[in-house]
Design a protein around this motif. Structure first.
Motif, PDB file in Angstrom:
ATOM      1  N   PRO A 161     -13.435 -39.905   4.994  1.00 22.05           N
ATOM      2  CA  PRO A 161     -14.440 -38.983   5.518  1.00 22.05           C
ATOM      3  C   PRO A 161     -14.613 -37.756   4.622  1.00 22.05           C
ATOM      4  CG  PRO A 161     -13.028 -39.759   7.283  1.00 22.05           C
ATOM      5  CD  PRO A 161     -12.408 -40.236   5.999  1.00 22.05           C
ATOM      6  N   THR A 162     -15.848 -37.518   4.198  1.00 20.95           N
ATOM      7  CA  THR A 162     -16.162 -36.464   3.236  1.00 20.95           C
ATOM      8  C   THR A 162     -17.407 -35.733   3.702  1.00 20.95           C
ATOM      9  OG1 THR A 162     -15.258 -37.834   1.450  1.00 20.95           O
ATOM     10  CG2 THR A 162     -16.679 -36.005   0.799  1.00 20.95           C
ATOM     11  N   ASP A 163     -17.387 -34.408   3.601  1.00 24.37           N
ATOM     12  CA  ASP A 163     -18.522 -33.584   4.008  1.00 24.37           C
ATOM     13  C   ASP A 163     -19.475 -33.371   2.837  1.00 24.37           C
ATOM     14  OD1 ASP A 163     -17.494 -33.322   6.557  1.00 24.37           O
ATOM     15  OD2 ASP A 163     -16.566 -31.368   6.167  1.00 24.37           O
ATOM     16  N   TYR A 164     -20.772 -33.547   3.117  1.00 16.30           N
ATOM     17  CA  TYR A 164     -21.813 -33.318   2.127  1.00 16.30           C
ATOM     18  C   TYR A 164     -22.833 -32.335   2.689  1.00 16.30           C
ATOM     19  CZ  TYR A 164     -19.887 -37.607   0.149  1.00 16.30           C
ATOM     20  OH  TYR A 164     -19.037 -38.550  -0.372  1.00 16.30           O
ATOM     21  N   ASP A 165     -23.420 -31.552   1.806  1.00 20.29           N
ATOM     22  CA  ASP A 165     -24.466 -30.599   2.175  1.00 20.29           C
ATOM     23  C   ASP A 165     -25.820 -31.245   1.919  1.00 20.29           C
ATOM     24  OD1 ASP A 165     -26.229 -28.534   2.541  1.00 20.29           O
ATOM     25  OD2 ASP A 165     -25.419 -27.248   0.964  1.00 20.29           O
ATOM     26  N   PHE A 166     -26.545 -31.551   2.998  1.00 24.65           N
ATOM     27  CA  PHE A 166     -27.901 -32.067   2.907  1.00 24.65           C
ATOM     28  C   PHE A 166     -28.861 -30.958   3.330  1.00 24.65           C
ATOM     29  CE2 PHE A 166     -25.862 -36.048   2.411  1.00 24.65           C
ATOM     30  CZ  PHE A 166     -26.802 -37.008   2.047  1.00 24.65           C
TER      31      PHE A 166
ATOM     32  N   ALA B 110     -37.451 -44.276  -4.564  1.00 23.89           N
ATOM     33  CA  ALA B 110     -36.057 -44.643  -4.310  1.00 23.89           C
ATOM     34  C   ALA B 110     -35.334 -43.521  -3.582  1.00 23.89           C
ATOM     35  CB  ALA B 110     -35.333 -44.974  -5.620  1.00 23.89           C
ATOM     36  N   LEU B 111     -34.393 -43.921  -2.745  1.00 26.31           N
ATOM     37  CA  LEU B 111     -33.480 -43.027  -2.030  1.00 26.31           C
ATOM     38  C   LEU B 111     -32.079 -43.574  -2.263  1.00 26.31           C
ATOM     39  CD1 LEU B 111     -32.762 -40.816   0.116  1.00 26.31           C
ATOM     40  CD2 LEU B 111     -33.078 -42.604   1.838  1.00 26.31           C
ATOM     41  N   THR B 112     -31.173 -42.740  -2.768  1.00 26.20           N
ATOM     42  CA  THR B 112     -29.835 -43.238  -3.096  1.00 26.20           C
ATOM     43  C   THR B 112     -28.756 -42.288  -2.596  1.00 26.20           C
ATOM     44  OG1 THR B 112     -29.666 -42.196  -5.297  1.00 26.20           O
ATOM     45  CG2 THR B 112     -30.813 -44.316  -5.171  1.00 26.20           C
ATOM     46  N   VAL B 113     -27.621 -42.872  -2.185  1.00 28.06           N
ATOM     47  CA  VAL B 113     -26.512 -42.119  -1.602  1.00 28.06           C
ATOM     48  C   VAL B 113     -25.210 -42.627  -2.213  1.00 28.06           C
ATOM     49  CG1 VAL B 113     -25.297 -41.533   0.534  1.00 28.06           C
ATOM     50  CG2 VAL B 113     -27.779 -41.817   0.563  1.00 28.06           C
ATOM     51  N   GLN B 114     -24.367 -41.697  -2.669  1.00 30.22           N
ATOM     52  CA  GLN B 114     -23.102 -42.082  -3.277  1.00 30.22           C
ATOM     53  C   GLN B 114     -22.089 -42.580  -2.242  1.00 30.22           C
ATOM     54  OE1 GLN B 114     -21.671 -42.140  -6.723  1.00 30.22           O
ATOM     55  NE2 GLN B 114     -20.544 -43.381  -5.274  1.00 30.22           N
ATOM     56  N   ALA B 115     -22.067 -41.992  -1.078  1.00 29.79           N
ATOM     57  CA  ALA B 115     -21.090 -42.366  -0.046  1.00 29.79           C
ATOM     58  C   ALA B 115     -21.487 -43.678   0.626  1.00 29.79           C
ATOM     59  CB  ALA B 115     -20.964 -41.253   0.984  1.00 29.79           C
TER      60      ALA B 115
ATOM     61  N   CYS C 135     -25.138 -33.023  -1.726  1.00 29.71           N
ATOM     62  CA  CYS C 135     -24.130 -32.695  -2.731  1.00 29.71           C
ATOM     63  C   CYS C 135     -22.846 -32.237  -2.049  1.00 29.71           C
ATOM     64  CB  CYS C 135     -24.637 -31.603  -3.677  1.00 29.71           C
ATOM     65  SG  CYS C 135     -24.975 -30.026  -2.853  1.00 29.71           S
ATOM     66  N   SER C 136     -21.801 -32.144  -2.836  1.00 31.95           N
ATOM     67  CA  SER C 136     -20.544 -31.540  -2.396  1.00 31.95           C
ATOM     68  C   SER C 136     -19.922 -30.861  -3.603  1.00 31.95           C
ATOM     69  CB  SER C 136     -19.588 -32.606  -1.832  1.00 31.95           C
ATOM     70  OG  SER C 136     -19.109 -33.442  -2.879  1.00 31.95           O
ATOM     71  N   ASP C 137     -18.844 -30.119  -3.376  1.00 34.43           N
ATOM     72  CA  ASP C 137     -18.152 -29.483  -4.497  1.00 34.43           C
ATOM     73  C   ASP C 137     -17.602 -30.534  -5.460  1.00 34.43           C
ATOM     74  OD1 ASP C 137     -18.678 -27.001  -3.438  1.00 34.43           O
ATOM     75  OD2 ASP C 137     -16.718 -26.798  -2.470  1.00 34.43           O
ATOM     76  N   PHE C 138     -17.253 -31.723  -4.941  1.00 31.87           N
ATOM     77  CA  PHE C 138     -16.672 -32.790  -5.754  1.00 31.87           C
ATOM     78  C   PHE C 138     -17.746 -33.634  -6.420  1.00 31.87           C
ATOM     79  CE2 PHE C 138     -14.832 -37.047  -6.318  1.00 31.87           C
ATOM     80  CZ  PHE C 138     -13.639 -36.734  -6.981  1.00 31.87           C
ATOM     81  N   CYS C 139     -18.901 -33.764  -5.776  1.00 30.49           N
ATOM     82  CA  CYS C 139     -19.944 -34.687  -6.253  1.00 30.49           C
ATOM     83  C   CYS C 139     -21.289 -33.972  -6.238  1.00 30.49           C
ATOM     84  CB  CYS C 139     -19.979 -35.936  -5.372  1.00 30.49           C
ATOM     85  SG  CYS C 139     -21.096 -37.226  -5.958  1.00 30.49           S
ATOM     86  N   GLU C 140     -21.722 -33.546  -7.412  1.00 36.00           N
ATOM     87  CA  GLU C 140     -22.955 -32.761  -7.526  1.00 36.00           C
ATOM     88  C   GLU C 140     -24.188 -33.564  -7.136  1.00 36.00           C
ATOM     89  OE1 GLU C 140     -25.610 -30.534 -11.025  1.00 36.00           O
ATOM     90  OE2 GLU C 140     -23.612 -31.328 -11.476  1.00 36.00           O
TER      91      GLU C 140
ATOM     92  N   ARG D  80     -14.814 -43.477  -7.685  1.00 32.02           N
ATOM     93  CA  ARG D  80     -14.386 -42.547  -8.737  1.00 32.02           C
ATOM     94  C   ARG D  80     -15.428 -42.444  -9.854  1.00 32.02           C
ATOM     95  NH1 ARG D  80      -9.335 -45.460 -11.968  1.00 32.02           N
ATOM     96  NH2 ARG D  80     -10.067 -47.616 -11.739  1.00 32.02           N
ATOM     97  N   ASP D  81     -16.449 -43.290  -9.830  1.00 35.29           N
ATOM     98  CA  ASP D  81     -17.590 -43.130 -10.730  1.00 35.29           C
ATOM     99  C   ASP D  81     -18.605 -42.214 -10.072  1.00 35.29           C
ATOM    100  OD1 ASP D  81     -16.382 -44.902 -12.448  1.00 35.29           O
ATOM    101  OD2 ASP D  81     -17.699 -46.590 -11.960  1.00 35.29           O
ATOM    102  N   GLN D  82     -19.367 -41.517 -10.906  1.00 40.80           N
ATOM    103  CA  GLN D  82     -20.414 -40.641 -10.394  1.00 40.80           C
ATOM    104  C   GLN D  82     -21.618 -40.642 -11.332  1.00 40.80           C
ATOM    105  OE1 GLN D  82     -19.601 -36.655  -9.136  1.00 40.80           O
ATOM    106  NE2 GLN D  82     -17.513 -37.107  -8.454  1.00 40.80           N
ATOM    107  N   VAL D  83     -22.776 -40.299 -10.773  1.00 39.50           N
ATOM    108  CA  VAL D  83     -23.937 -39.965 -11.585  1.00 39.50           C
ATOM    109  C   VAL D  83     -23.713 -38.563 -12.127  1.00 39.50           C
ATOM    110  CG1 VAL D  83     -26.437 -39.583 -11.604  1.00 39.50           C
ATOM    111  CG2 VAL D  83     -25.461 -41.418 -10.191  1.00 39.50           C
ATOM    112  N   ILE D  84     -23.495 -38.471 -13.427  1.00 36.73           N
ATOM    113  CA  ILE D  84     -23.200 -37.148 -13.997  1.00 36.73           C
ATOM    114  C   ILE D  84     -24.424 -36.549 -14.701  1.00 36.73           C
ATOM    115  CG2 ILE D  84     -20.706 -37.505 -14.149  1.00 36.73           C
ATOM    116  CD1 ILE D  84     -22.541 -37.644 -17.347  1.00 36.73           C
ATOM    117  N   GLN D  85     -25.452 -37.348 -14.881  1.00 34.61           N
ATOM    118  CA  GLN D  85     -26.724 -36.856 -15.418  1.00 34.61           C
ATOM    119  C   GLN D  85     -27.857 -37.535 -14.674  1.00 34.61           C
ATOM    120  OE1 GLN D  85     -27.120 -36.823 -19.737  1.00 34.61           O
ATOM    121  NE2 GLN D  85     -29.284 -37.300 -19.550  1.00 34.61           N
ATOM    122  N   ARG D  86     -28.689 -36.755 -13.998  1.00 35.94           N
ATOM    123  CA  ARG D  86     -29.790 -37.309 -13.212  1.00 35.94           C
ATOM    124  C   ARG D  86     -30.935 -37.756 -14.116  1.00 35.94           C
ATOM    125  NH1 ARG D  86     -28.462 -32.565 -10.651  1.00 35.94           N
ATOM    126  NH2 ARG D  86     -30.310 -31.473 -11.452  1.00 35.94           N
TER     127      ARG D  86
END
Length: 234
Positions: free
Chosen positions: A119-124, A166-171, A151-156, A136-142
């Motif tokens: 469980p992780t909190d994200y700011d929408f 398109a609509l995409t979500v990391q979680a 976004c979150s502090d861990f995942c921009e 552990r992978d992330q989109v680091i360049q949009r």
């Protein structure tokens, strides 16, 4: 509305009998929202013949990295670009989030900060959304044209929207707590640090916002948009 689920991985054998596979989880998540489903196991090279074979497409999570060398990845990237060009709606979750970004010119990497699990909190846009994470992978360049909506502090770049394309979500809104616990018991051992898994277990059971994200996904699919079909096909 018919949604094609593009399956890019499989749930662990030990968990599938109870939780089902990834397409089953998405069908449960999005049930009762005016959508029907057909699955294509693209990881096994079972691809649709045409981007218009379904009214929209949902790309699942995967054990693979978007940057890895697997036969299905270049073909999936080409399919994504064609779907965008033809104005067929795309939704991507975790790996799906990453492969859409990569296909459209973004960059995906293994994040130096490590794993996000449970469980992780994200700011929408000022609203706190809590979803289960496993990555552990992330989109680091949009890519150009991508807007951050979560976004979150861990995942921009935790959630992106590309206009009405398109609509995409990391979680993982499709992952229930018991499935996350199962992943930690099966795939997590020796891969995810014990301290991260212990912290995740301590958070299991808290309020989850999966239904709110399911509503956003369904609304995105169902919103009016232009057609990309050639005039001769109309």
């Amino acid at each position: 509305m018919l949604i094609g689920i593009l399956q890019t991985g499989t749930a662990p054998d030990e968990l599938r009998s109870q939780s089902g596979d990834y397409p089953d989880m998405f069908e449960r998540l999005l049930a009762g929202r005016g959508l029907t489903f057909r699955t294509f196991h693209v990881e096994a090279m079972d691809f649709p013949t045409d981007v218009h074979a379904c009214d929209g497409w949902l790309i699942t999570g995967s054990r693979h990295g978007a940057y890895e060398d697997h036969p299905f990845i270049p073909r999936l990237e080409a399919f994504i670009r064609q779907a965008v060009a033809q104005k067929v709606a795309l939704v991507g979750i975790c790996f799906g989030h990453q492969i859409i970004a990569q296909a459209l010119g973004g960059k995906v990497e293994r994040f130096p900060g490590g794993w996000s699990v449970g469980p992780t909190d994200y700011d929408f846009g000022g609203e706190t959304i809590t979803l289960n994470a496993w990555h552990r992978d992330q989109v680091i360049q949009r890519p150009e044209g991508a807007t951050v909506i979560g976004c979150s502090d861990f995942c921009e770049n935790a959630a992106l929207v590309y206009g009405d394309s398109a609509l995409t979500v990391q979680a993982h809104p499709e992952f229930h707590d018991d499935f996350i616990d199962g992943l930690m018991r099966t795939r997590g051992k020796g891969l995810v640090p014990d301290t991260i898994m212990a912290d995740a277990r301590a958070r299991l059971g808290q309020t989850n916002s999966a239904a709110a994200i399911a509503n956003r996904i369904a609304d995105f699919f169902l919103q009016p948009r232009g057609t990309g079909r050639p005039a001769t096909d109309l």
